[in-house]
Write a protein that holds these residues in place. Sequence first.
Motif, PDB file in Angstrom:
ATOM      1  N   UNK A 168       0.828  -1.200   0.000  1.00 37.78           N
ATOM      2  CA  UNK A 168       0.000   0.000   0.000  1.00 37.78           C
ATOM      3  C   UNK A 168       0.869   1.260   0.000  1.00 37.78           C
ATOM      4  N   UNK A 169       0.341   2.322  -0.596  1.00 42.56           N
ATOM      5  CA  UNK A 169       1.059   3.590  -0.614  1.00 42.56           C
ATOM      6  C   UNK A 169       1.339   4.061   0.810  1.00 42.56           C
ATOM      7  N   UNK A 170       0.374   3.881   1.687  1.00 44.05           N
ATOM      8  CA  UNK A 170       0.529   4.321   3.083  1.00 44.05           C
ATOM      9  C   UNK A 170       1.734   3.657   3.736  1.00 44.05           C
ATOM     10  N   UNK A 171       1.862   2.327   3.588  1.00 49.02           N
ATOM     11  CA  UNK A 171       2.995   1.610   4.180  1.00 49.02           C
ATOM     12  C   UNK A 171       4.321   2.043   3.558  1.00 49.02           C
ATOM     13  N   UNK A 172       4.304   2.244   2.230  1.00 45.02           N
ATOM     14  CA  UNK A 172       5.538   2.656   1.536  1.00 45.02           C
ATOM     15  C   UNK A 172       6.005   4.023   2.028  1.00 45.02           C
ATOM     16  N   UNK A 173       5.089   4.971   2.086  1.00 47.29           N
ATOM     17  CA  UNK A 173       5.446   6.333   2.485  1.00 47.29           C
ATOM     18  C   UNK A 173       5.943   6.355   3.926  1.00 47.29           C
ATOM     19  N   UNK A 174       5.318   5.576   4.783  1.00 45.24           N
ATOM     20  CA  UNK A 174       5.744   5.513   6.184  1.00 45.24           C
ATOM     21  C   UNK A 174       7.177   5.016   6.294  1.00 45.24           C
ATOM     22  N   UNK A 175       7.508   3.946   5.556  1.00 44.52           N
ATOM     23  CA  UNK A 175       8.864   3.401   5.636  1.00 44.52           C
ATOM     24  C   UNK A 175       9.881   4.335   5.000  1.00 44.52           C
ATOM     25  N   UNK A 216      10.300  -6.491  -7.960  1.00 40.13           N
ATOM     26  CA  UNK A 216      10.634  -7.482  -8.979  1.00 40.13           C
ATOM     27  C   UNK A 216      10.204  -6.976 -10.356  1.00 40.13           C
ATOM     28  N   UNK A 217       9.011  -6.405 -10.442  1.00 38.09           N
ATOM     29  CA  UNK A 217       8.544  -5.734 -11.653  1.00 38.09           C
ATOM     30  C   UNK A 217       7.922  -4.414 -11.214  1.00 38.09           C
ATOM     31  N   UNK A 218       8.776  -3.434 -11.002  1.00 34.86           N
ATOM     32  CA  UNK A 218       8.353  -2.161 -10.420  1.00 34.86           C
ATOM     33  C   UNK A 218       7.285  -1.470 -11.267  1.00 34.86           C
ATOM     34  N   UNK A 219       7.335  -1.664 -12.571  1.00 36.81           N
ATOM     35  CA  UNK A 219       6.363  -1.015 -13.440  1.00 36.81           C
ATOM     36  C   UNK A 219       4.963  -1.584 -13.248  1.00 36.81           C
ATOM     37  N   UNK A 220       4.836  -2.742 -12.574  1.00 35.81           N
ATOM     38  CA  UNK A 220       3.525  -3.344 -12.319  1.00 35.81           C
ATOM     39  C   UNK A 220       2.959  -2.916 -10.971  1.00 35.81           C
ATOM     40  N   UNK A 221       3.633  -1.985 -10.282  1.00 47.14           N
ATOM     41  CA  UNK A 221       3.164  -1.568  -8.955  1.00 47.14           C
ATOM     42  C   UNK A 221       1.732  -1.046  -9.031  1.00 47.14           C
ATOM     43  N   UNK A 222       0.937  -1.424  -8.039  1.00 46.69           N
ATOM     44  CA  UNK A 222      -0.390  -0.844  -7.920  1.00 46.69           C
ATOM     45  C   UNK A 222      -1.446  -1.847  -7.506  1.00 46.69           C
ATOM     46  N   UNK A 223      -2.240  -1.474  -6.525  1.00 49.06           N
ATOM     47  CA  UNK A 223      -3.387  -2.262  -6.087  1.00 49.06           C
ATOM     48  C   UNK A 223      -4.572  -1.309  -5.924  1.00 49.06           C
ATOM     49  N   UNK A 224      -5.757  -1.798  -6.260  1.00 48.06           N
ATOM     50  CA  UNK A 224      -6.984  -1.024  -6.042  1.00 48.06           C
ATOM     51  C   UNK A 224      -6.922   0.374  -6.672  1.00 48.06           C
ATOM     52  N   UNK A 225      -6.373   0.417  -7.876  1.00 46.30           N
ATOM     53  CA  UNK A 225      -6.349   1.683  -8.602  1.00 46.30           C
ATOM     54  C   UNK A 225      -5.142   2.553  -8.324  1.00 46.30           C
ATOM     55  N   UNK A 226      -4.326   2.180  -7.341  1.00 47.92           N
ATOM     56  CA  UNK A 226      -3.120   2.963  -7.050  1.00 47.92           C
ATOM     57  C   UNK A 226      -2.066   2.702  -8.124  1.00 47.92           C
ATOM     58  N   UNK A 227      -1.249   3.706  -8.410  1.00 47.63           N
ATOM     59  CA  UNK A 227      -0.174   3.562  -9.393  1.00 47.63           C
ATOM     60  C   UNK A 227       1.142   4.005  -8.778  1.00 47.63           C
ATOM     61  N   UNK A 228       2.229   3.681  -9.451  1.00 47.69           N
ATOM     62  CA  UNK A 228       3.530   4.124  -8.974  1.00 47.69           C
ATOM     63  C   UNK A 228       3.619   5.647  -8.984  1.00 47.69           C
ATOM     64  N   UNK A 276       3.453  11.184  -3.407  1.00 47.40           N
ATOM     65  CA  UNK A 276       3.365  11.318  -1.953  1.00 47.40           C
ATOM     66  C   UNK A 276       4.738  11.490  -1.293  1.00 47.40           C
ATOM     67  N   UNK A 277       5.794  11.616  -2.090  1.00 45.95           N
ATOM     68  CA  UNK A 277       7.151  11.692  -1.543  1.00 45.95           C
ATOM     69  C   UNK A 277       7.780  13.080  -1.701  1.00 45.95           C
ATOM     70  N   UNK A 278       6.973  14.086  -1.978  1.00 48.34           N
ATOM     71  CA  UNK A 278       7.522  15.420  -2.231  1.00 48.34           C
ATOM     72  C   UNK A 278       8.163  16.030  -0.989  1.00 48.34           C
TER      73      UNK A 278
END
Length: 412
Positions: free
Chosen positions: A169-176, A192-204, A210-212
Amino acid sequence: MDRAVAGKAVVFNFGCKVNAYESDMLLECLRQKGYEVFDSLVFADLYIVNTCAVTAEAERKSRQILSRIRAVNPSGKIIITGCASQKNKDYYISQGITHVSGASGKGAIIDMLNQDFISDMNLPLAYENYPVTPRGLRTRAYVKVQDGCNCFCSFCIVPLLRGRSRSRSICDCVKEISELSKHSQEIVITGINLSAYGENGETLADLISELKHINSRIRIGSFYVEGINHKLLDSLFSLKNFAPHFHLSLQHGSGEVLKHMNRKYTKEEYLNKVHMIRGYNSLSSITTDIIAGYPTETDKNFNESYDFIKEVGFSDLHIFPFSKREGTAVANFPLISAPLVKERITKLTALKSELANNYLNSLIGVPQNVIYESKLKNGLSVGYSQYYVRVFSKTDSETETIIPEKAHFGIF
């Protein structure tokens, strides 16, 4: 800390940046258990080997380490995990290893140190979160945001060993990432395939946006060209401190071979994405992987690939001979003769040097923001610039901006 199990522990990492992240997680878990931790071969009470099987050579190294460990400490406890044990756990069991797990469940290993175990080798369907934030032993930190792959390229065993694509999830990624930015000057986002990132409509691109607030330098790991689009590039180049280095997996520059490999793009589409990136920063470093000696590769295919690589103008190449992997679509195809493969690798290696020097010359006079990672015995500090160019300097600073006046054999 649980000082009852304290001692010395080594975590060996083989393979990709995702493995590096997972090894850093294991190091941090051990550190929190009270262990003095290392990532190189020293006398220790415990050794964890995070293996790789993407090529026959990687698998060979993952096996050879056993004899090296036993030469240093014959009675040390050894735990084997990762893709090579996922592929062939019976080999490690036959070598007397009583602690074996596969590509999943690495976060649970530390809780089983005091018992023998042969883990279930079933692959997870959902992303596995780990119990700690992995800080590792280096200036650069890795953050895994995705695992697995759905592509099933003809030569690649990774989907069989890592399973289907799943994302964090984006939330977990941003927290870490926010936590790591307190300690690490550079953070590499990987999968492993970073370009495939995304669940439930979220994208890379949504994650990157969210990292600004992050001050650490942000770099992205190996990427499939299909994932490059303006939304993602807008997000990346809007960061405070983005490293404009793209490792775009190509594998071959012949359209015929790409189709046989079951790659999802044409070389024309690949080149268009390269132009798109350079439209944001013409000096962006673009590196790639190239397979020499794919079973159907003719002289015509090789020459077409050579010409395409030169046309793209990569800043560096990672060149690999074709490696037969059981279970893949081309595992039973006749191999090209070893002398011919060697000849093609020699030609590609010469091209690699030419392209790398061309790229370095394009950076002469361009400020290089260097983060130093280590110091050599001769006192020189070694680090990388934002363009992933290796830099040597007589400095004691952790960071430095230099303006190179000339290049020396692939470095400044």
